[in-house]
Scaffold this active site. Structure first.
Site, PDB file in Angstrom:
ATOM      1  N   GLU A   1      11.481  -4.287   4.741  1.00  0.00           N
ATOM      2  CA  GLU A   1      10.370  -3.763   5.537  1.00  0.00           C
ATOM      3  C   GLU A   1      10.563  -3.903   7.054  1.00  0.00           C
ATOM      4  O   GLU A   1      10.185  -3.012   7.809  1.00  0.00           O
ATOM      5  CB  GLU A   1       9.063  -4.467   5.130  1.00  0.00           C
ATOM      6  CG  GLU A   1       8.745  -4.386   3.645  1.00  0.00           C
ATOM      7  CD  GLU A   1       8.399  -2.977   3.186  1.00  0.00           C
ATOM      8  OE1 GLU A   1       8.006  -2.159   4.027  1.00  0.00           O
ATOM      9  OE2 GLU A   1       8.541  -2.685   1.983  1.00  0.00           O
TER      10      GLU A   1
ATOM     11  N   TYR B   1       0.828  -1.219   0.000  1.00  0.00           N
ATOM     12  CA  TYR B   1       0.000   0.000   0.000  1.00  0.00           C
ATOM     13  C   TYR B   1       0.861   1.268   0.000  1.00  0.00           C
ATOM     14  O   TYR B   1       0.337   2.384   0.029  1.00  0.00           O
ATOM     15  CB  TYR B   1      -0.909   0.012   1.236  1.00  0.00           C
ATOM     16  CG  TYR B   1      -0.139  -0.110   2.536  1.00  0.00           C
ATOM     17  CD1 TYR B   1       0.341   1.010   3.195  1.00  0.00           C
ATOM     18  CD2 TYR B   1       0.146  -1.363   3.081  1.00  0.00           C
ATOM     19  CE1 TYR B   1       1.073   0.898   4.366  1.00  0.00           C
ATOM     20  CE2 TYR B   1       0.873  -1.482   4.250  1.00  0.00           C
ATOM     21  CZ  TYR B   1       1.338  -0.346   4.886  1.00  0.00           C
ATOM     22  OH  TYR B   1       2.063  -0.457   6.037  1.00  0.00           O
ATOM     23  N   GLY B   2       2.192   1.095  -0.019  1.00  0.00           N
ATOM     24  CA  GLY B   2       3.119   2.225  -0.070  1.00  0.00           C
ATOM     25  C   GLY B   2       4.011   2.077  -1.275  1.00  0.00           C
ATOM     26  O   GLY B   2       3.538   1.957  -2.406  1.00  0.00           O
ATOM     27  N   SER B   3       5.316   2.034  -1.062  1.00  0.00           N
ATOM     28  CA  SER B   3       6.252   1.917  -2.188  1.00  0.00           C
ATOM     29  C   SER B   3       6.111   0.592  -2.936  1.00  0.00           C
ATOM     30  O   SER B   3       6.475   0.496  -4.110  1.00  0.00           O
ATOM     31  CB  SER B   3       7.694   2.089  -1.706  1.00  0.00           C
ATOM     32  OG  SER B   3       8.032   1.100  -0.752  1.00  0.00           O
TER      33      SER B   3
END
Length: 208
Positions: free
Chosen positions: A95, A18-20
């Site tokens: 992550e 949902y980000g990079s």
């Protein structure tokens, strides 16, 4: 559930980004699907002192915050067989070790009609993380993003690529938090006498 436990149980695994991860997964996968998860809202409340910032000036990146009324859009990637261990080893470094995120299993709902929900692994940074920054106003978040950069580039790129992904792939979704920060960022540059942020097209080249 630990990644090594997931490997033992499955020959196929979905990973939700949902980000990079929506534009830069950087691991081998079989296929991807655009869709959403329920019960979480995306917020730029996590700090980044490696990829989009440094120890002196941490950047602002997205995490998920529990909210029963919310949903978050992104991309789920299917990894199979040997891809599972390879991708989880890579993502654990990207992550968890460097990013401070922990793993959860969530229900992912594909945008494509006729597709049932899937169980997916997701990375979430919580408030007990030492580089968690917490809530701030849109203007404060934008001001921080405008001045930070790290090993993989400027914090501005992270924000603009995510906003562009939402417009291109989820045009029916109004992500108020994301777009308000983007608007505040662009306003900072307008107020600075017309100085333009890094060219959006060059930032987004090959993003989707």
């Amino acid at each position: 559930m630990k990644p090594q436990d997931i490997i033992k149980e499955k020959s196929s695994l979905w990973v939700f980004g949902y980000g990079s991860l929506v534009w830069k997964p950087d691991f081998t996968y079989k296929r991807s699907k655009i869709g959403y998860i329920k019960g979480y809202k995306r917020r730029f409340w996590h700090g980044d002192d490696f990829y989009r910032g440094d120890k002196e000036k941490p950047g602002r990146v997205a995490t998920l915050v529990a909210d029963q009324e919310a949903s978050t859009w992104g991309v789920a990637y299917e990894v199979t067989d040997s891809q599972i261990e390879e991708s989880l080893q890579y993502l654990n470094m990207r992550e968890t070790i460097l990013g401070g995120y922990v793993t959860e299993m969530v229900e992912f709902i594909p945008k494509e009609k006729g597709q049932g929900p899937l169980l997916a692994l997701v990375y979430i940074a919580t408030s007990d993380n030492p580089i968690y920054l917490g809530p701030a106003s849109d203007k404060e978040i934008a001001a921080q993003i405008a001045t930070c950069s790290g090993n993989t580039g400027h914090n501005i790129e992270y924000l603009l690529r995510l906003a562009e992904f939402m417009r291109l792939c989820c045009p029916e979704v109004e992500d108020e938090h994301l777009f308000s920060i983007e608007a505040a960022l662009l306003n900072i540059f307008r107020e600075a006498g017309g100085i333009k942020p890094p060219d959006q097209k060059s930032l987004l080249l090959g993003a989707i």
